[in-house]
Scaffold this motif. Structure first.
Motif, PDB file in Angstrom:
ATOM      1  N   ASP A   1       0.814  -1.220   0.000  1.00 36.98           N
ATOM      2  CA  ASP A   1       0.000   0.000   0.000  1.00 36.98           C
ATOM      3  C   ASP A   1       0.845   1.266   0.000  1.00 36.98           C
ATOM      4  N   ARG A   2       1.973   1.240   0.679  1.00 41.28           N
ATOM      5  CA  ARG A   2       2.805   2.441   0.797  1.00 41.28           C
ATOM      6  C   ARG A   2       3.207   2.985  -0.564  1.00 41.28           C
ATOM      7  N   LEU A   3       3.392   2.111  -1.537  1.00 48.35           N
ATOM      8  CA  LEU A   3       3.897   2.531  -2.847  1.00 48.35           C
ATOM      9  C   LEU A   3       2.879   2.332  -3.966  1.00 48.35           C
ATOM     10  N   GLU A   4       1.624   2.088  -3.612  1.00 47.15           N
ATOM     11  CA  GLU A   4       0.604   1.832  -4.633  1.00 47.15           C
ATOM     12  C   GLU A   4      -0.635   2.696  -4.428  1.00 47.15           C
ATOM     13  N   SER A   5      -0.478   3.992  -4.461  1.00 51.91           N
ATOM     14  CA  SER A   5      -1.633   4.873  -4.345  1.00 51.91           C
ATOM     15  C   SER A   5      -2.443   4.854  -5.638  1.00 51.91           C
ATOM     16  N   GLY A   6      -3.750   4.871  -5.497  1.00 48.77           N
ATOM     17  CA  GLY A   6      -4.620   4.920  -6.662  1.00 48.77           C
ATOM     18  C   GLY A   6      -5.030   3.541  -7.143  1.00 48.77           C
ATOM     19  N   THR A   7      -5.962   3.534  -8.068  1.00 51.25           N
ATOM     20  CA  THR A   7      -6.504   2.283  -8.588  1.00 51.25           C
ATOM     21  C   THR A   7      -5.494   1.568  -9.475  1.00 51.25           C
ATOM     22  N   LEU A   8      -5.299   0.305  -9.236  1.00 52.05           N
ATOM     23  CA  LEU A   8      -4.386  -0.495 -10.036  1.00 52.05           C
ATOM     24  C   LEU A   8      -5.029  -0.906 -11.356  1.00 52.05           C
ATOM     25  N   ASN A   9      -4.184  -1.294 -12.282  1.00 54.44           N
ATOM     26  CA  ASN A   9      -4.612  -1.719 -13.620  1.00 54.44           C
ATOM     27  C   ASN A   9      -4.985  -3.201 -13.561  1.00 54.44           C
ATOM     28  N   THR A  10      -6.161  -3.500 -13.017  1.00 53.92           N
ATOM     29  CA  THR A  10      -6.555  -4.896 -12.844  1.00 53.92           C
ATOM     30  C   THR A  10      -6.596  -5.668 -14.162  1.00 53.92           C
ATOM     31  N   PRO A  11      -7.181  -5.135 -15.254  1.00 53.36           N
ATOM     32  CA  PRO A  11      -7.154  -5.895 -16.508  1.00 53.36           C
ATOM     33  C   PRO A  11      -5.730  -6.206 -16.968  1.00 53.36           C
ATOM     34  N   GLY A  12      -4.839  -5.214 -16.875  1.00 52.55           N
ATOM     35  CA  GLY A  12      -3.462  -5.432 -17.295  1.00 52.55           C
ATOM     36  C   GLY A  12      -2.743  -6.426 -16.417  1.00 52.55           C
ATOM     37  N   ILE A  13      -2.958  -6.352 -15.105  1.00 53.57           N
ATOM     38  CA  ILE A  13      -2.293  -7.261 -14.173  1.00 53.57           C
ATOM     39  C   ILE A  13      -2.806  -8.681 -14.345  1.00 53.57           C
ATOM     40  N   ALA A  14      -4.103  -8.826 -14.612  1.00 53.70           N
ATOM     41  CA  ALA A  14      -4.650 -10.160 -14.892  1.00 53.70           C
ATOM     42  C   ALA A  14      -4.029 -10.733 -16.158  1.00 53.70           C
ATOM     43  N   GLY A  15      -3.842  -9.884 -17.159  1.00 53.16           N
ATOM     44  CA  GLY A  15      -3.160 -10.322 -18.372  1.00 53.16           C
ATOM     45  C   GLY A  15      -1.711 -10.682 -18.108  1.00 53.16           C
ATOM     46  N   LEU A  16      -1.049  -9.896 -17.266  1.00 56.65           N
ATOM     47  CA  LEU A  16       0.340 -10.176 -16.904  1.00 56.65           C
ATOM     48  C   LEU A  16       0.450 -11.529 -16.211  1.00 56.65           C
ATOM     49  N   LEU A  17      -0.492 -11.840 -15.350  1.00 55.31           N
ATOM     50  CA  LEU A  17      -0.491 -13.133 -14.674  1.00 55.31           C
ATOM     51  C   LEU A  17      -0.472 -14.274 -15.676  1.00 55.31           C
ATOM     52  N   GLU A  18      -1.302 -14.162 -16.701  1.00 56.82           N
ATOM     53  CA  GLU A  18      -1.339 -15.224 -17.709  1.00 56.82           C
ATOM     54  C   GLU A  18      -0.069 -15.222 -18.570  1.00 56.82           C
ATOM     55  N   GLY A  19       0.514 -14.045 -18.782  1.00 57.21           N
ATOM     56  CA  GLY A  19       1.780 -13.987 -19.488  1.00 57.21           C
ATOM     57  C   GLY A  19       2.879 -14.704 -18.722  1.00 57.21           C
ATOM     58  N   VAL A  20       2.932 -14.492 -17.415  1.00 56.74           N
ATOM     59  CA  VAL A  20       3.920 -15.155 -16.568  1.00 56.74           C
ATOM     60  C   VAL A  20       3.716 -16.667 -16.612  1.00 56.74           C
ATOM     61  N   ARG A  21       2.473 -17.096 -16.538  1.00 56.00           N
ATOM     62  CA  ARG A  21       2.192 -18.530 -16.585  1.00 56.00           C
ATOM     63  C   ARG A  21       2.567 -19.126 -17.939  1.00 56.00           C
ATOM     64  N   PHE A  22       2.337 -18.374 -18.993  1.00 55.91           N
ATOM     65  CA  PHE A  22       2.734 -18.830 -20.328  1.00 55.91           C
ATOM     66  C   PHE A  22       4.238 -19.050 -20.391  1.00 55.91           C
ATOM     67  N   VAL A  23       4.992 -18.086 -19.874  1.00 54.69           N
ATOM     68  CA  VAL A  23       6.451 -18.169 -19.884  1.00 54.69           C
ATOM     69  C   VAL A  23       6.924 -19.360 -19.057  1.00 54.69           C
ATOM     70  N   LYS A  24       6.341 -19.537 -17.879  1.00 53.01           N
ATOM     71  CA  LYS A  24       6.745 -20.640 -17.007  1.00 53.01           C
ATOM     72  C   LYS A  24       6.419 -21.987 -17.639  1.00 53.01           C
ATOM     73  N   ASN A  25       5.259 -22.084 -18.264  1.00 55.48           N
ATOM     74  CA  ASN A  25       4.866 -23.345 -18.895  1.00 55.48           C
ATOM     75  C   ASN A  25       5.742 -23.674 -20.101  1.00 55.48           C
ATOM     76  N   LYS A  26       6.106 -22.658 -20.844  1.00 51.75           N
ATOM     77  CA  LYS A  26       6.950 -22.882 -22.015  1.00 51.75           C
ATOM     78  C   LYS A  26       8.381 -23.185 -21.603  1.00 51.75           C
ATOM     79  N   GLY A  27       8.821 -22.545 -20.529  1.00 55.46           N
ATOM     80  CA  GLY A  27      10.162 -22.784 -20.005  1.00 55.46           C
ATOM     81  C   GLY A  27      11.143 -21.724 -20.455  1.00 55.46           C
ATOM     82  N   LEU A  28      11.827 -21.093 -19.507  1.00 58.43           N
ATOM     83  CA  LEU A  28      12.791 -20.048 -19.838  1.00 58.43           C
ATOM     84  C   LEU A  28      13.902 -20.580 -20.732  1.00 58.43           C
ATOM     85  N   ASP A  29      14.355 -21.790 -20.469  1.00 59.94           N
ATOM     86  CA  ASP A  29      15.446 -22.357 -21.276  1.00 59.94           C
ATOM     87  C   ASP A  29      15.030 -22.512 -22.731  1.00 59.94           C
ATOM     88  N   LYS A  30      13.812 -23.007 -22.960  1.00 61.26           N
ATOM     89  CA  LYS A  30      13.343 -23.215 -24.329  1.00 61.26           C
ATOM     90  C   LYS A  30      13.150 -21.875 -25.048  1.00 61.26           C
TER      91      LYS A  30
END
Length: 385
Positions: A243-272
């Motif tokens: 909270d100390r560093l997150e004033s204001g409304t967060l970008n929930t649609p973007g963060i939800a998309g980022l979550l799936e991007g992270v999962r995509f990367v993890k599933n594909k594998g950083l090495d690959k």
């Protein structure tokens, strides 16, 4: 269109990312942390889920110390200005930094009088440890480096740098904009105090997302103060993270998309992912180097590097070449200084206005690389015969 500007923003995005953004906007697009009703709670849960995923990916024990920002620039500014450096404090950085690091530092130099030393790595990204150690002063407070150059693709030895920083009691900050989602990074294991990155590059998330990860020994002054959804009775900004560093409304649609991007990367594998991009990069370098009057910059051919290839055609303005590639060949590359003028000074291209830059991602192919090489050969032939 063949898209070779992945270092600026990854494209296209995985369908899971697009679907996640649409789901928030159509099903639970309420304000996270600003109410107890079901929709606000679901949005808040998605935000926290993403914090946990990022903390796990980057080896940070406490997900509450994952702070969301609009981009890497926001994260870097919050870190640099939030450290509350004082007149006479000394910062060491590199000549390959993006302006998102250089400009805040230079602003502090002008405003309050901090001192800055720019260290230049060699062509492959390594440092002379003795020279670096000699640059450290009693007043050195911060060592901030890019993990990978957005111009040449060199990969900095952050493990070595972290060790030097730790032995000298210096805060160590890493800009992972070009490496998050490409190379493994474990903050606690390496010894990184502050890690900043964009969500829209290697992590495959939407634009307008980024994060600053803060190790437990670091406290920052907020750049913004305001509504946090909690502790509303307090006049001052709350002390608790995030909270100390997150004033204001967060970008929930973007963060939800980022979550799936992270999962995509993890599933594909950083090495690959890295090996695929390495194959494209090596093919591009070898193809371009075979063309007369084409000069390629950056690490040695088989040196470990990112999927970024800067080049010029001698005697032809790079902006003009980029325009021809775009309009006649439907190939998107970037020309210019790439927000890294000191890096262009380091490779000797500042006087000619920079270079062309081809950068590759998970969805690019060898066939596309061959089309770029053919196009560059034809452009060269068209000018010189």
């Amino acid at each position: 269109m063949i898209y070779f500007d992945q270092a600026a923003s990854s494209f296209p995005k995985p369908k899971e990312v697009t679907n996640a953004v649409i789901e928030v906007l159509t099903e639970y697009g309420a304000n996270p942390g600003r109410g107890g009703h079901q929709l606000a709670s679901k949005a808040a849960a998605k935000i926290y889920e993403t914090r946990v995923e990022l903390a796990t990916l980057f080896g940070l024990k406490d997900p509450r110390r994952v702070v969301f920002t609009q981009n890497a620039t926001g994260a870097l500014n919050q870190a640099i200005f939030g450290l509350s450096l004082k007149a006479g404090d000394h910062v060491i950085t590199t000549s390959y930094e993006h302006n998102s690091v250089r400009r805040p530092l230079e602003a502090l130099k002008k405003k309050i009088g901090i001192e800055i030393t720019y260290i230049q790595p060699d062509v492959n990204g390594d440092f002379n440890s003795i020279k670096l150690e000699n640059a450290i002063q009693a007043n050195t407070k911060l060592l901030v480096v890019t993990h990978g150059s957005n111009l040449t693709g060199i990969i900095m030895p952050i493990e070595k740098l972290a060790d030097i920083a730790k032995r000298n009691n210096i805060i160590f900050m890493v800009d992972a904009s070009q490496t998050a989602g490409i190379l493994p990074i474990y903050m606690d294991e390496i010894g990184i105090d502050l890690l900043a990155f964009a969500g829209h590059k290697g992590l495959m998330g939407p634009q307008g997302t980024g994060a600053l990860l803060i190790n437990k020994n670091i406290e920052l002054t907020p750049m913004l103060t305001g509504g946090t959804g909690h502790s509303s009775e307090m006049v001052e900004q709350p002390d608790e993270l995030p909270d100390r560093l997150e004033s204001g409304t967060l970008n929930t649609p973007g963060i939800a998309g980022l979550l799936e991007g992270v999962r995509f990367v993890k599933n594909k594998g950083l090495d690959k992912i890295f090996e695929h991009e390495k194959e494209l990069t090596n093919a591009c370098i070898k193809g371009l180097q075979s063309i007369d009057k084409v000069h390629v910059f950056g690490p040695d051919l088989y040196e470990k590097r990112l999927a970024v290839v800067p080049f010029i055609i001698e005697g032809i303005d790079s902006q003009e070449v980029a325009m021809i590639l775009d309009q006649h060949y439907q190939i998107a590359v970037r020309a210019g200084l790439h927000c890294s003028p000191l890096a262009h000074e380091s490779i000797g291209t500042i006087a000619i206005g920079g270079t062309l830059r081809a950068s590759f991602g998970v969805y690019n192919t060898l066939d596309e690389v061959e089309k770029l090489i053919t196009a560059v050969e034809e452009i060269k032939q068209g000018y010189f015969g």
